[in-house]
Write a protein that holds these residues in place. Structure first.
Motif, PDB file in Angstrom:
ATOM      1  N   PHE A  97       0.837  -1.208   0.000  1.00  0.00           N
ATOM      2  CA  PHE A  97       0.000   0.000   0.000  1.00  0.00           C
ATOM      3  C   PHE A  97       0.864   1.247   0.000  1.00  0.00           C
ATOM      4  CE2 PHE A  97      -2.291  -3.414   2.122  1.00  0.00           C
ATOM      5  CZ  PHE A  97      -3.340  -3.536   1.224  1.00  0.00           C
ATOM      6  N   ASP A 115      10.591  -2.254  -1.005  1.00  0.00           N
ATOM      7  CA  ASP A 115      10.654  -2.358   0.461  1.00  0.00           C
ATOM      8  C   ASP A 115      11.978  -2.991   0.835  1.00  0.00           C
ATOM      9  OD1 ASP A 115       8.253  -2.076   2.750  1.00  0.00           O
ATOM     10  OD2 ASP A 115       9.951  -3.316   3.355  1.00  0.00           O
ATOM     11  N   ARG A 162       3.711   6.198   1.821  1.00  0.00           N
ATOM     12  CA  ARG A 162       2.723   6.237   2.905  1.00  0.00           C
ATOM     13  C   ARG A 162       3.285   5.544   4.139  1.00  0.00           C
ATOM     14  NH1 ARG A 162      -3.289   3.488   3.548  1.00  0.00           N
ATOM     15  NH2 ARG A 162      -2.056   1.680   4.170  1.00  0.00           N
TER      16      ARG A 162
END
Ligand code: SAM
Length: 253
Positions: A97, A115, A162
């Motif tokens: 997300f 990531d 985010r």
């Protein structure tokens, strides 16, 4: 199994708040993503938001709120216009997300999920394949390292960030990865004048400036959200991003 996207009342909520609605295939993809997250949560600590409403509002809706300028029609702010064939990166994607909902909503956008946690990226690669998201690429790396890689530095047109750190930290991760004319979207909750002033200063050091701030209320729990848009208008000095760990430990001011 609870259903997130087929509840009839959601279709109005998509339309009213995002000015966009998923087609049947996209609705099924959001549902499949929800089921994959519930399954993945058994092995990995992916998210604590597992109730259907929470998942829809805080993951799917929230992820898409940042790309509203491009979801429906042409962006209202000219500077937000994206280059054709633009490349997108989601920095610190976690369980995917905002990148995965955006990949479902915008299937022609090539999206890189980044990531530093190998297990999460391995899981995301499998889920993207299972969902048939051929527009998704996954990378295990630190943003500070990727920001100096010749294939990735100043290579993206849209960077989404985010819940990865302070605004200064997020700006230092995102702006080096953007090409000139690219836009960083920082997803924030509450927003203060002090944060805005700090971000203006930091963005200037990194080759960008703040062009738009969109305040939101989420559609179910009416929580406060802000999407902050930074335009990259100059090259980022090659001293940025600083060494691994420094942007989070000593945010620029
Ligand atoms: N963006 C997701 C969301 O909103 O649900 C995940 C947020 S999670 C709190 C933060 C994620 O950022 C973690 O998965 C962490 O591994 C990743 N992360 C933190 N610092 C990073 C860095 N410097 N480079 C790459 N990933 C990073």
């Amino acid at each position: 199994m609870a259903s997130i996207s087929r509840l009839p009342e959601y279709s109005d909520r998509w339309r009213h708040s995002l000015h966009w609605q998923p087609d049947a295939y996209q609705q099924a993809s959001f549902q499949a993503l929800y089921e994959a997250i519930l399954e993945g949560n058994r092995q990995l600590n992916l998210t604590r938001l597992t109730a259907a409403d929470d998942f829809w509002e805080k993951h799917v809706w929230d992820s898409l709120s940042g790309v509203v300028p491009w979801l429906g029609q042409e962006p209202t702010v000219q500077e937000l216009a994206l280059a054709p064939g633009h490349r997108v990166i989601d920095i610190g994607t976690g369980a995917g997300f905002p990148g995965l909902p955006v990949a479902i909503a915008c299937p022609t956008w090539p999206i890189t999920l980044l990531d530093s946690t190998r297990k999460k990226i391995a899981w995301l690669a499998g889920v993207s394949q299972d969902l048939g998201l051929t527009n998704v690429t996954t990378i295990t790396e630190r943003a500070e390292t990727l920001g100096h890689h010749p294939d990735h530095r100043q290579a993206y047109d849209l960077a989404l960030v985010r819940a990865v750190g302070s605004v200064a930290t997020c700006a230092e991760y995102a702006l080096p990865l953007l090409a000139q004319g690219g836009v960083a979207v920082l997803y924030r909750g509450q927003w203060t004048v002090a944060e805005q002033e700090q971000l203006q200063t930091v963005a200037t050091r990194l080759g960008g400036h703040l062009i738009q701030l969109r305040p939101w209320r989420t559609p179910l729990s009416h929580s406060v959200r802000h999407c902050v848009y930074l335009l990259k208008d100059r090259d980022t000095p090659h001293t940025y991003p600083r060494a691994v760990g420094l942007p989070a430990k000593f945010p620029l001011a």
